[in-house]
Design an enzyme around this catalytic site. Structure first.
Site, PDB file in Angstrom:
ATOM      1  N   PRO A 234       0.927  -1.288   0.047  1.00 29.99           N
ATOM      2  CG  PRO A 234      -0.172  -1.069   2.228  1.00 29.99           C
ATOM      3  CD  PRO A 234       0.744  -1.940   1.206  1.00 29.99           C
ATOM      4  CG  ASP A 257      -0.268   1.265 -11.670  1.00 27.97           C
ATOM      5  OD1 ASP A 257       0.011   1.123 -10.237  1.00 27.97           O
ATOM      6  OD2 ASP A 257      -0.747  -0.029 -12.060  1.00 27.97           O
ATOM      7  CE  LYS A 279      -5.410   0.577 -14.892  1.00 27.30           C
ATOM      8  NZ  LYS A 279      -5.053  -0.450 -13.991  1.00 27.30           N
ATOM      9  N   GLY A 311      -0.911  -2.478  -3.592  1.00 25.23           N
ATOM     10  CA  GLY A 311      -1.494  -3.419  -2.866  1.00 25.23           C
ATOM     11  C   GLY A 311      -1.141  -4.855  -3.457  1.00 25.23           C
ATOM     12  CB  ILE A 315      -7.224  -7.208  -3.851  1.00 23.75           C
ATOM     13  CG1 ILE A 315      -7.162  -8.585  -3.280  1.00 23.75           C
ATOM     14  CG2 ILE A 315      -8.285  -6.475  -3.275  1.00 23.75           C
ATOM     15  CD1 ILE A 315      -6.926  -8.480  -1.797  1.00 23.75           C
ATOM     16  CB  THR A 340      -5.018  -5.805  -0.113  1.00 25.35           C
ATOM     17  OG1 THR A 340      -5.990  -5.066  -0.917  1.00 25.35           O
ATOM     18  CG2 THR A 340      -5.710  -6.376   0.979  1.00 25.35           C
ATOM     19  CB  ALA A 341      -5.426  -0.541   0.151  1.00 26.42           C
ATOM     20  CG  MET A 392     -10.926   2.693  -6.503  1.00 26.78           C
ATOM     21  SD  MET A 392     -10.897   1.381  -8.003  1.00 26.78           S
ATOM     22  CE  MET A 392     -11.288  -0.095  -7.248  1.00 26.78           C
ATOM     23  N   GLY A 421      -2.891   5.540   3.215  1.00 29.20           N
ATOM     24  CA  GLY A 421      -2.604   4.766   4.363  1.00 29.20           C
ATOM     25  C   GLY A 421      -0.966   4.025   4.302  1.00 29.20           C
TER      26      GLY A 421
HETATM   27  N1  SAH Z   1      -4.687  -3.619  -5.740  1.00 29.73           N
HETATM   28  C1  SAH Z   1      -4.765  -2.658  -4.717  1.00 29.73           C
HETATM   29  C2  SAH Z   1      -6.040  -1.764  -5.046  1.00 29.73           C
HETATM   30  C3  SAH Z   1      -6.227  -1.025  -6.240  1.00 29.73           C
HETATM   31  S1  SAH Z   1      -7.542  -0.157  -6.549  1.00 29.73           S
HETATM   32  C4  SAH Z   1      -4.683  -3.019  -3.270  1.00 29.73           C
HETATM   33  O1  SAH Z   1      -4.832  -4.402  -3.323  1.00 29.73           O
HETATM   34  O2  SAH Z   1      -4.585  -2.418  -2.542  1.00 29.73           O
HETATM   35  C5  SAH Z   1      -6.885   1.350  -5.945  1.00 29.73           C
HETATM   36  C6  SAH Z   1      -7.598   1.881  -4.423  1.00 29.73           C
HETATM   37  O3  SAH Z   1      -7.053   1.173  -3.429  1.00 29.73           O
HETATM   38  C7  SAH Z   1      -7.288   3.195  -4.166  1.00 29.73           C
HETATM   39  O4  SAH Z   1      -8.505   3.958  -4.951  1.00 29.73           O
HETATM   40  C8  SAH Z   1      -7.844   3.370  -2.696  1.00 29.73           C
HETATM   41  O5  SAH Z   1      -9.050   3.206  -2.488  1.00 29.73           O
HETATM   42  C9  SAH Z   1      -7.084   2.106  -2.358  1.00 29.73           C
HETATM   43  N2  SAH Z   1      -5.580   2.219  -1.984  1.00 29.73           N
HETATM   44  C10 SAH Z   1      -4.607   1.842  -2.392  1.00 29.73           C
HETATM   45  N3  SAH Z   1      -3.406   2.063  -1.743  1.00 29.73           N
HETATM   46  C11 SAH Z   1      -3.924   2.894  -0.572  1.00 29.73           C
HETATM   47  C12 SAH Z   1      -3.413   3.769   0.260  1.00 29.73           C
HETATM   48  N4  SAH Z   1      -2.117   3.525   0.624  1.00 29.73           N
HETATM   49  N5  SAH Z   1      -4.152   4.273   1.165  1.00 29.73           N
HETATM   50  C13 SAH Z   1      -5.528   4.179   1.154  1.00 29.73           C
HETATM   51  N6  SAH Z   1      -6.074   3.614  -0.143  1.00 29.73           N
HETATM   52  C14 SAH Z   1      -5.437   2.842  -0.870  1.00 29.73           C
END
Ligand code: SAH
Length: 475
Positions: A234, A257, A279, A311, A315, A340-341, A392, A421
């Site tokens: 994240p 990205d 993206k 992330g 996911i 993941t986030a 998102m 985060g």
């Molecule tokens: N594959 C990623 C998600 C990609 S979709 C994963 O597993 O985390 C992109 C969304 O992930 C963002 O719009 C947000 O909602 C979330 N996201 C990713 N990194 C984040 C972070 N550091 N803090 C908060 N939200 C995050």
């Protein structure tokens, strides 16, 4: 050099351990790993040694130590808590020219135990010669992270094929180049990902290739390329997995990205080509199909491609689509999971996603708007005793809260929005379904943000541990 490093063969050799407590048990365990034939001598034998007596086939002699007890042994360890006995053991062994170690008494030792990284048959040993054992242990921990767990298997494969390679490639210099390619290229990667059979086939295939044709290629990356679909976590760079880091450091090209932080990108090989494929929400730098095609093209040109995704790639990462194209085109790839986030943000915000008193399940959904609407099963999401994580979800926040209330969620259900985060810029804004949208729109919020809904959010005040930037903005 205060100590000369050697590796001693102990297979089937008679070794004596004097003392039978916790520390003795640890030394016995080490000796047993090297196949030693172990005798334990002690007046009383304690539980840790009794427990391993049968599995390790120990001979136990219950008596007081006398100097003649060392006779016939190749190596002696004294691990008693009686200094006089320890001194007597050391003197008796030294007198007969037997290697001796007295635990925690360097002055009495003729050899010392290093900190070990065991990837047998590869073994790395580190010592500070007793000067700073903690420093040696720290260095060992660094080596542990650098040397993949599969290194032992890689060495075994090399040993198995060594003779064959020697007959097929007679020139030592060419042989060295061959092995360098095998031990750090796709064959090694197959070993590390657990596919030993494939690794051996790849090695044999490379052996069948005409070395002249190889030499006439463009050098680096020539031959079959592959794609590593890597979850970069994240944000915080040290949340990467060991495997992610290793593959990033050997890739020729890095395709990344927006969600991949600059700190993480910095960990890639310095001379690797870096391609940004964007993206942003409205502004897709490169459409998904073009990214899929780009990965395939690079791999076909013989490149090792690290496709870095924020992330976890599986996911809301469209990782499935990217590997589908690769699969169709017969391109080798592997997928490396990432944090993941949801789990990164929840941990760093002190919000457990499940909790016995609050939530027995947790759902991940996307709050992405399609033609101004969010198509989700609201009745299901509004049911109690669960945590809902919305990826998102910033733009649709107001709609999400309103739909949940309309489908039966209480107005005062706790909800948190976490910005960036796991990074220093993390900020957590908490409220209720009724209050959060207004609270968020009154502030300047930076992407990416994650929304967590459920009574677990009420634990945030109690369990927050990470010093983020929330404090700066709250006052
Ligand atoms: N594959 C990623 C998600 C990609 S979709 C994963 O597993 O985390 C992109 C969304 O992930 C963002 O719009 C947000 O909602 C979330 N996201 C990713 N990194 C984040 C972070 N550091 N803090 C908060 N939200 C995050």
């Amino acid at each position: 050099m205060q100590y000369f490093p050697i590796f001693v063969k102990l297979q089937g050799q008679a070794c004596l351990v004097v003392g039978a407590g916790e520390i003795a048990a640890r030394k016995i365990d080490l000796l047993a790993r090297a196949g030693a034939d172990i005798t334990v001598l002690a007046q009383t034998v304690k539980e840790p040694v009794l427990r391993i007596q049968t599995p390790l086939g120990l001979t136990i002699v219950q008596k007081n130590f006398t100097p003649s007890d060392v006779e016939g042994f190749k190596l002696v360890i004294s691990a008693t808590n009686n200094p006089a006995t320890n001194e007597l053991v050391a003197a008796s062994a030294q007198q007969q020219g037997i290697l001796v170690n007295v635990v925690d008494s360097p002055a009495l030792c003729s050899f010392i135990f290093p900190a070990i990284v065991d990837r047998s048959p590869i073994i790395a040993a580190v010592t500070s010669g007793g000067a700073a054992p903690v420093l040696a242990r720290l260095l060992r921990a660094k080596l542990e992270t650098l040397i993949p767990p599969g290194y032992g298997h890689l060495a075994q494969l090399a040993e198995k094929c060594r003779g064959l390679v020697k007959t097929r490639i007679s020139q030592p210099e060419q042989r060295r180049i061959f092995w360098e390619d095998i031990l750090q290229g796709s064959v090694a990667e197959s070993v590390f990902s657990g596919n030993l059979q494939k690794a051996e086939q790849q090695l044999l295939a490379k052996l069948d290739q005409d070395p002249k044709a190889e030499a006439e290629g463009e050098g680096e990356g020539e031959g079959e390329g592959e794609v590593y679909l890597i979850g970069a976590g994240p944000g915080a760079a040290d949340l990467l997995t060991f495997r992610a880091l290793r593959l990033m450091q050997q890739a020729d090209v890095v395709v990344y990205d927006r969600l991949v932080s600059p700190e993480i990108l910095d960990l890639a090989r310095r001379d690797a080509q870096k391609i940004y494929v964007g993206k942003q929400r409205q502004d897709h730098a490169l459409p998904q199909e073009d990214i899929n095609a780009l990965l395939a093209k690079l791999a076909k040109a013989g490149k090792r491609v690290a496709r870095l995704k924020g992330g976890d790639p599986f996911i809301f990462g469209r990782g499935g689509e990217e590997i589908e194209t690769l699969m169709q085109q017969g391109i080798a790839f592997q997928v490396v999971p990432g944090i993941t986030a949801a789990s990164g943000c929840a941990s760093y915000a002190g919000i457990p996603l499940t909790h016995r008193d609050h939530a027995q399940s947790c759902v991940f959904v996307t709050g992405h708007l399609k033609e101004g609407d969010i198509n989700l099963n609201w009745t299901q999401l509004a049911s109690p005793n669960q945590t809902v994580v919305v990826y998102m979800g910033l733009v649709g926040l107001e709609k999400i809260c309103a739909e949940l209330i309309a489908h039966g969620s209480p107005h005062d259900l706790p909800i948190a929005l976490i910005q960036q985060g796991t990074t220093r810029l993390q900020r957590v804004i908490t409220g209720t379904l009724a209050t959060l949208p207004a609270k968020v729109s009154a502030q300047e919020v930076k992407a990416p943000t994650l929304v967590i809904i459920g009574t677990v959010v009420s634990l945030h005040d109690k369990l927050r541990w990470f010093q983020d930037s929330s404090a700066d903005t709250e006052c």
